[in-house]
Write a protein that holds these residues in place. Structure first.
Motif, mmCIF file in Angstrom:
data_model
loop_
_atom_site.group_PDB
_atom_site.id
_atom_site.type_symbol
_atom_site.label_atom_id
_atom_site.label_comp_id
_atom_site.label_asym_id
_atom_site.label_seq_id
_atom_site.Cartn_x
_atom_site.Cartn_y
_atom_site.Cartn_z
ATOM 1 N N GLY A 377 0.790 -1.217 0.000
ATOM 2 C CA GLY A 377 0.000 0.000 0.000
ATOM 3 C C GLY A 377 0.822 1.267 0.000
ATOM 4 O O GLY A 377 0.305 2.355 -0.276
ATOM 5 N N ASP A 378 2.108 1.179 0.287
ATOM 6 C CA ASP A 378 2.994 2.336 0.317
ATOM 7 C C ASP A 378 3.267 2.802 -1.108
ATOM 8 O O ASP A 378 3.607 2.004 -1.992
ATOM 9 C CB ASP A 378 4.298 1.931 1.018
ATOM 10 N N ALA A 379 3.150 4.110 -1.339
ATOM 11 C CA ALA A 379 3.355 4.652 -2.687
ATOM 12 C C ALA A 379 4.773 4.421 -3.183
ATOM 13 O O ALA A 379 5.008 4.327 -4.391
ATOM 14 C CB ALA A 379 3.031 6.145 -2.694
ATOM 15 N N ASN A 380 5.738 4.336 -2.265
ATOM 16 C CA ASN A 380 7.132 4.127 -2.655
ATOM 17 C C ASN A 380 7.570 2.670 -2.496
ATOM 18 O O ASN A 380 8.757 2.364 -2.543
ATOM 19 C CB ASN A 380 8.053 5.023 -1.819
ATOM 20 N N ALA A 381 6.606 1.770 -2.298
ATOM 21 C CA ALA A 381 6.923 0.351 -2.126
ATOM 22 C C ALA A 381 7.332 -0.255 -3.459
ATOM 23 O O ALA A 381 6.931 0.215 -4.531
ATOM 24 C CB ALA A 381 5.716 -0.393 -1.564
ATOM 25 N N PRO A 382 8.130 -1.313 -3.431
ATOM 26 C CA PRO A 382 8.500 -1.976 -4.686
ATOM 27 C C PRO A 382 7.305 -2.675 -5.318
ATOM 28 O O PRO A 382 6.346 -3.052 -4.635
ATOM 29 C CB PRO A 382 9.571 -2.982 -4.241
ATOM 30 N N ALA A 383 7.383 -2.862 -6.617
ATOM 31 C CA ALA A 383 6.350 -3.619 -7.323
ATOM 32 C C ALA A 383 6.584 -5.114 -7.188
ATOM 33 O O ALA A 383 5.636 -5.901 -7.181
ATOM 34 C CB ALA A 383 6.338 -3.222 -8.800
ATOM 35 N N LEU A 384 7.859 -5.518 -7.078
ATOM 36 C CA LEU A 384 8.208 -6.933 -6.959
ATOM 37 C C LEU A 384 9.345 -7.098 -5.965
ATOM 38 O O LEU A 384 10.241 -6.248 -5.883
ATOM 39 C CB LEU A 384 8.645 -7.510 -8.312
ATOM 40 N N VAL A 385 9.316 -8.207 -5.232
ATOM 41 C CA VAL A 385 10.417 -8.620 -4.364
ATOM 42 C C VAL A 385 10.807 -10.027 -4.802
ATOM 43 O O VAL A 385 10.042 -10.977 -4.623
ATOM 44 C CB VAL A 385 10.009 -8.610 -2.875
ATOM 45 N N LEU A 386 11.993 -10.159 -5.389
ATOM 46 C CA LEU A 386 12.424 -11.420 -5.988
ATOM 47 C C LEU A 386 13.490 -12.080 -5.128
ATOM 48 O O LEU A 386 14.454 -11.433 -4.712
ATOM 49 C CB LEU A 386 12.978 -11.174 -7.393
ATOM 50 N N ALA A 683 24.735 1.931 2.524
ATOM 51 C CA ALA A 683 25.228 0.782 3.276
ATOM 52 C C ALA A 683 24.206 0.263 4.272
ATOM 53 O O ALA A 683 24.311 -0.881 4.727
ATOM 54 C CB ALA A 683 26.523 1.161 4.001
ATOM 55 N N ASP A 684 23.213 1.082 4.641
ATOM 56 C CA ASP A 684 22.199 0.619 5.589
ATOM 57 C C ASP A 684 20.903 0.207 4.895
ATOM 58 O O ASP A 684 19.872 0.023 5.540
ATOM 59 C CB ASP A 684 21.925 1.685 6.653
ATOM 60 N N GLY A 685 20.936 0.074 3.556
ATOM 61 C CA GLY A 685 19.808 -0.506 2.848
ATOM 62 C C GLY A 685 18.756 0.459 2.360
ATOM 63 O O GLY A 685 17.638 0.043 2.043
ATOM 64 N N ASN A 686 19.074 1.749 2.251
ATOM 65 C CA ASN A 686 18.123 2.722 1.719
ATOM 66 C C ASN A 686 18.490 3.105 0.290
ATOM 67 O O ASN A 686 19.656 3.006 -0.117
ATOM 68 C CB ASN A 686 18.085 3.975 2.593
ATOM 69 N N ILE A 687 17.486 3.560 -0.455
ATOM 70 C CA ILE A 687 17.697 4.026 -1.825
ATOM 71 C C ILE A 687 17.052 5.401 -1.958
ATOM 72 O O ILE A 687 15.860 5.575 -1.667
ATOM 73 C CB ILE A 687 17.102 3.050 -2.852
ATOM 74 N N LEU A 702 12.895 5.394 -1.475
ATOM 75 C CA LEU A 702 12.104 4.227 -1.835
ATOM 76 C C LEU A 702 11.920 3.295 -0.643
ATOM 77 O O LEU A 702 12.821 3.132 0.185
ATOM 78 C CB LEU A 702 12.775 3.463 -2.982
ATOM 79 N N GLY A 703 10.766 2.655 -0.580
ATOM 80 C CA GLY A 703 10.537 1.621 0.418
ATOM 81 C C GLY A 703 11.263 0.350 0.033
ATOM 82 O O GLY A 703 11.259 -0.052 -1.136
ATOM 83 N N THR A 704 11.898 -0.288 1.003
ATOM 84 C CA THR A 704 12.714 -1.477 0.708
ATOM 85 C C THR A 704 12.173 -2.738 1.375
ATOM 86 O O THR A 704 12.927 -3.668 1.662
ATOM 87 C CB THR A 704 14.175 -1.243 1.123
ATOM 88 N N ASP A 705 10.871 -2.773 1.632
ATOM 89 C CA ASP A 705 10.206 -3.980 2.123
ATOM 90 C C ASP A 705 10.859 -4.508 3.397
ATOM 91 O O ASP A 705 11.037 -5.713 3.568
ATOM 92 C CB ASP A 705 10.209 -5.065 1.038
ATOM 93 N N SER A 733 18.009 -10.567 -1.943
ATOM 94 C CA SER A 733 16.778 -10.050 -2.549
ATOM 95 C C SER A 733 17.067 -9.089 -3.697
ATOM 96 O O SER A 733 18.055 -8.350 -3.683
ATOM 97 C CB SER A 733 15.936 -9.327 -1.494
ATOM 98 N N ILE A 734 16.174 -9.100 -4.679
ATOM 99 C CA ILE A 734 16.165 -8.115 -5.759
ATOM 100 C C ILE A 734 14.799 -7.438 -5.729
ATOM 101 O O ILE A 734 13.767 -8.115 -5.797
ATOM 102 C CB ILE A 734 16.418 -8.761 -7.130
ATOM 103 N N LEU A 735 14.785 -6.119 -5.610
ATOM 104 C CA LEU A 735 13.543 -5.354 -5.572
ATOM 105 C C LEU A 735 13.418 -4.533 -6.849
ATOM 106 O O LEU A 735 14.426 -4.054 -7.394
ATOM 107 C CB LEU A 735 13.507 -4.425 -4.354
ATOM 108 N N ILE A 736 12.184 -4.373 -7.314
ATOM 109 C CA ILE A 736 11.913 -3.613 -8.538
ATOM 110 C C ILE A 736 10.809 -2.604 -8.244
ATOM 111 O O ILE A 736 9.764 -2.961 -7.682
ATOM 112 C CB ILE A 736 11.495 -4.550 -9.693
ATOM 113 N N TRP A 737 11.042 -1.335 -8.620
ATOM 114 C CA TRP A 737 10.076 -0.258 -8.414
ATOM 115 C C TRP A 737 9.632 0.320 -9.753
ATOM 116 O O TRP A 737 10.424 0.393 -10.698
ATOM 117 C CB TRP A 737 10.687 0.893 -7.613
ATOM 118 N N LYS A 738 8.390 0.749 -9.812
ATOM 119 C CA LYS A 738 7.910 1.580 -10.918
ATOM 120 C C LYS A 738 8.141 3.031 -10.500
ATOM 121 O O LYS A 738 7.645 3.477 -9.461
ATOM 122 C CB LYS A 738 6.419 1.316 -11.167
#
Length: 740
Positions: A377-386, A683-687, A702-705, A733-738
């Motif tokens: 539901g987060d607007a900055n959430a990824p579309a896919l978590v692989l 380094a702490d997992g943010n984009i 961006l949200g990183t799940d 993990s590989i994350l993909i955002w629109k």
């Protein structure tokens, strides 16, 4: 030698082994005991394997032990339990106990997991089973490439961290025990009979003996029982020698027929008919599970890979004729074939494990796995978590239409992800995979690039030895298109595909191990005519009196993205060169500008990028007193001393002072974005995403799940609408955002 004597702390009054303080015994088996100890120097817990005590006069054993311990210590692989130290200890009765020091892994073994599931009449989750087999296979193939055979592949020697990371333990132990130097000339079949290949029982282990044992483990994990089991060790080995393998589908009817076909090849009686590569064997098992229509392709044998067709031999062993089969009389009468068995049924080097016989295990209730993010539901959430790979990707490559993503692990595997299909259907049946294809490689330092038209990609260091370094070209459906053999001077460090269609590689190293000179090279090849190859010497570093002159080592190369360009930027440790590759009869590198900057040696390979118009370079620089977490800067690519423009970067809490805060970056390739967008992973997992303007703050985080691990690499799709990132978490993990 009294090979039955045990090292007992309570009986001998021994409280230390070398500098290590004994806490308690945590395992016992036919090939030794395992003790939990404290290392007072490094203040950590370790596990110490003690071997059966031997006489002080037994010099042959001491020499052989040191040789095998050193060979095991030289193995450097993420799925092999490392050897920290080794030594020997005198006992009060005058005998000697030898020991090997290893990390203490508190998560137990795969044998423990199997036992726990068996008590509940269950199999292990299929996805876990395949992941365990893949990790073990990578370790096995690596050791075979180093010309080492394990000889005791079994679940008890597969140690697990809490995050399901697997370590293969006990390299060299079986060979020490089975050495003829150790046992006065008698032939020994060391190992565990439940998992032992037929030829290994005759004292003739090969690499496919290890692969046979891995296939037994796979059989056990997928059916809940062993293929052969009897009341005695000898009877069990006779079954391995003489009886056909029971159909796995007899015990687990849900297994696909293709899976059974592949598994049975791993259990062939003839070692030459088995798979030579454990990774290839397991990869096809996974394909058979994930794709109901999958048709197995022939697995490579030692006939196809003759460099792996070696057989370790003790100093006194003489060549002997190989027999494809062995008779019951040969087994019973011995004839030198099986003189000594050092381990009993179910008894392993890391402790006692009781198997459950007879009863068929019920399968877990079918479930689904999903590539949907947790907080969609987060607007900055990824579309896919692989998920599905074992190590984080160091390369991410998009197809032209952004329907496919390719990820390359640094040492082992390339994955193909059908992003368009996953966006439509992110849920998959339990036991299947999110990736739609996979290529496995030997343990090499892989790097990849995609062609300017994005119809093919190249993987450098796909194979290398004393005669060549290979570059493999593939179509987007993972079909091998061609291979290019380059000079055999070690691995390439970086690869890029110029938009004028020439491939470029960098390499740094010394031509002579005893030389004080090291060279940086740029290699150029025409992929349409691979015989057209050129080598360009970039610089020569000379070390004398502890000082180095002549420049700095080459670190990376990256092509100018503008059409039909011969320009690239070459990154060194403390400067950049923007130049062009000119080809006539020879190839030359012409420097157009040199920019002095300082990068961190801890950076990922993705610390620099071009803006889509080719006018500017964006990069990460190392920390300094003014910028303790590093900088994100950009500058003109055409000036030797351009003004450096900073982006306003956020502070990253909780980092050590020796760690840069920013790991990787990628510039949006769509020229319609003005100013360009830049994504930076921390380094702490943010984009964070910026517009490339001096002094600007980020416009989006961006949200990183909920992943809390460093970002390894980033990649924009060619249209600039999608962003992919790989993470250094336990799931790789590989994350993909629109975006937008």
């Amino acid at each position: 030698m009294n090979d039955q004597k045990e090292f007992e702390q309570t009986e001998n009054g021994i409280e230390t082994l070398g500098r290590y303080r004994i806490a308690r015994r945590i395992g016992r088996g036919g090939m030794g005991e395992v003790w939990l100890c404290e290392d007072p120097r490094l203040i950590r817990q370790v596990a110490i394997k003690t071997l059966p005590a031997h006489n002080q006069q037994d010099k042959n054993f001491a020499k052989h032990f040191e040789r095998e311990a050193e060979a095991a210590a030289a193995l450097n692989h993420p799925h092999i339990l490392p050897v920290h130290d080794y030594g020997k200890q005198s006992l009060p009765d005058g005998t000697i106990v030898s020991y090997i020091v290893m990390p203490y892994i508190s998560g137990g073994s795969l044998a423990d997991r199997i036992t726990s599931a068996s008590q509940q009449q269950l199999l292990l989750p299929l996805q876990d089973t395949l992941a365990f087999l893949e990790q073990a296979a990578q370790a096995i193939d690596y050791a075979h490439k180093k010309r080492l055979i394990h000889r005791d592949i079994k679940p008890a020697n597969m140690l697990l961290r809490e995050d399901n990371w697997l370590f293969l333990a006990d390299f060299g132990i079986a060979r020490i025990i089975s050495s003829e130097e150790n046992l006065t000339g008698r032939s020994v079949a060391a190992g565990t009979p439940l998992y032992m290949a037929p030829e290994q029982a005759r004292g003739k282990a090969t690499i496919t003996s290890d692969n046979y044992s891995l296939a037994v483990v796979a059989y056990q994990l997928c059916t809940g029982r062993l293929p052969f089991e009897n009341k005695t060790a000898l009877a069990t080995m006779m079954m391995h020698q003489l009886e056909p393998v029971p159909s796995p589908r007899q015990f687990n009817p849900t297994l696909p027929s293709a899976f059974e076909q592949i598994l049975l090849q791993g259990l062939e009686k003839d070692p030459a008919a088995r798979p030579a590569l454990a990774c290839e064997f397991v990869a096809q098992l996974r394909q058979a599970i994930s794709n109901p229509t999958y048709q197995p392709t022939p697995l490579q044998t030692v006939h196809d890979l003759p460099r792996l067709d070696f057989q370790e031999r003790t100093q006194t062993q003489q060549p002997d004729e190989q027999h494809a089969r062995i008779s019951r009389r040969d087994l019973l009468l011995g004839g030198g074939a099986i003189a000594t068995i050092t381990t009993g049924v179910g008894l392993g080097a890391w402790g006692y494990w009781q198997t459950t016989q007879g009863s068929q295990k019920s399968l877990p209730t079918p479930q689904y796995i999903s590539a949907r993010p947790k907080n969609s539901g987060d607007a900055n959430a990824p579309a896919l978590v692989l998920t599905g790979s074992l190590l984080n990707a160091n390369n991410l490559l998009w197809s032209k239409d952004a329907s496919l993503l390719f990820s390359l692990e640094y040492t082992y595997t390339l994955f193909r992800w059908d992003v368009a299909s996953l966006l439509k259907q992110p849920d998959k049946p339990y036991g299947s995979t999110f990736y739609s294809g996979k290529l496995s490689y030997p343990d090499n330092q892989l790097c990849a690039t995609i062609s300017p038209d994005r119809t093919q990609f190249a993987v450098a260091n796909s194979e290398w030895d004393d005669t060549k370094t290979q570059v493999a070209l593939y179509t987007l459906d993972l079909r091998l298109q061609s291979t290019i053999n380059m000079p055999p001077s070690g691995n390439f460090g970086a690869i890029t595909w110029l938009t004028n269609n020439n491939l470029c590689f960098t390499r740094y190293g010394s031509d002579d191990l005893n030389s004080n000179k090291a060279h940086s090279y740029l290699y150029v090849v025409d992929p349409t005519r691979p015989q057209r190859q050129w080598t360009i010497l970039l610089n020569t570093l000379i070390t004398s009196g502890g000082k180095t002159s002549g420049g700095s080592p080459v670190a990376t190369v990256l092509a100018d993205p503008t059409p039909d360009s011969s320009r690239a930027v070459i990154g060194y440790e403390d400067y950049l060169e923007v130049g062009k590759v000119t080809i006539s009869n020879n190839a030359t590198w012409t420097v157009l500008s040199r920019i002095h900057v300082k990068i961190s040696s801890s950076k990922t390979s993705q610390w620099i990028d071009w803006t889509p118009d080719g006018k500017n370079l964006v990069m990460l620089t190392t920390r300094d007193t003014t910028h303790p977490q590093g900088r994100v800067v950009y500058m003109s690519a055409s000036m030797s001393k351009p003004p450096v423009q900073d982006l306003n970067t956020p502070s990253i809490a909780g980092l050590e002072s020796s760690v840069d805060g920013y790991n990787c970056l990628a510039c949006n390739p769509n020229p319609a974005n003005t100013p360009p967008l830049v994504a930076v992973g921390t380094a702490d997992g943010n984009i964070y995403i910026w517009k490339l303007q001096a002094g600007s703050s980020y416009i989006k985080k961006l949200g990183t799940d909920r992943i809390q691990a460093g970002v390894a690499t980033l990649a924009w799709s060619p249209d600039g609408k999608w962003l992919a990132a790989s993470f250094q978490d336990n799931q790789a993990s590989i994350l993909i955002w629109k975006i937008g």
